[in-house]
Design a protein around this motif. Structure first.
Motif, mmCIF file in Angstrom:
data_model
loop_
_atom_site.group_PDB
_atom_site.id
_atom_site.type_symbol
_atom_site.label_atom_id
_atom_site.label_comp_id
_atom_site.label_asym_id
_atom_site.label_seq_id
_atom_site.Cartn_x
_atom_site.Cartn_y
_atom_site.Cartn_z
ATOM 1 N N ARG A 196 -6.799 -0.562 -0.217
ATOM 2 C CA ARG A 196 -6.073 -0.257 1.025
ATOM 3 C C ARG A 196 -6.676 -0.922 2.254
ATOM 4 N N LEU A 197 -7.861 -1.495 2.127
ATOM 5 C CA LEU A 197 -8.461 -2.208 3.252
ATOM 6 C C LEU A 197 -7.903 -3.623 3.415
ATOM 7 N N THR A 200 -5.586 -6.380 4.527
ATOM 8 C CA THR A 200 -4.693 -6.379 5.682
ATOM 9 C C THR A 200 -3.915 -7.678 5.867
ATOM 10 N N HIS A 232 0.850 -1.192 0.000
ATOM 11 C CA HIS A 232 0.000 0.000 0.000
ATOM 12 C C HIS A 232 0.887 1.244 0.000
#
Length: 158
Positions: A98-99, A101, A65
């Motif tokens: 970007r979410l 993880t 990211h």
């Protein structure tokens, strides 16, 4: 070879499995992490493993990211990028992704080290099992398609 599964839940366990996975790679390494902060890509040991892999015609594809952590804290990795720019491609994920993880490393579509969440060390390594790498491999392909060029020897001023 028979499939091997190694669970881990500590930083040291993750680092050990990552080194094993990279040392088994011959052709490709596909890696994804939000920022690679705990991957130790700037360590001398990791530099040696990656240089050996790349010197033997391996290809490294990396998606993050953000590359800020590598730019600030991994000068050896930046030198590696300069020295093997023909064999390393670093990309930055799109804002829509970007979410994501999780974090993973796939070697030769056969070996996998995966942390379930990048904020924790819990995960597993699976060796000698193409079926176990398939889901992460397909995810990597999808993330790659939605990512943009990122870190390069040119953009870091090297």
């Amino acid at each position: 070879m028979e499939k091997q599964i190694q669970p881990f839940d500590t930083r040291a366990g993750f680092q050990e499995q990552l080194r094993v996975c990279i040392s088994r790679a011959r052709l490709t390494l596909q890696v994804f992490d939000p920022d690679f902060a705990i991957w130790e890509l700037g360590s001398s040991e990791m530099d040696g493993l990656l240089r050996h892999f790349l010197a033997n015609h391996g290809k490294l594809a990396l998606i993050a990211h953000s590359h800020a952590e590598l730019e600030r804290h991994a000068p050896r990795f930046l030198r590696l990028l300069r020295d093997y720019s023909h064999a390393i491609e670093c990309r930055r994920s799109s804002p829509a992704l970007r979410l994501l993880t999780d974090s993973f490393c796939i070697a030769d579509q056969l070996h996998l080290v995966r942390r379930y969440h990048s904020d924790h060390f819990r995960g597993e390594a699976v060796y000698d099992s193409a079926p176990d790498t398939q889901v992460c491999s397909e995810r990597f392909t999808g993330i790659w398609a939605e990512s943009v060029p990122g870190l390069s020897a040119d953009t870091t001023g090297l």
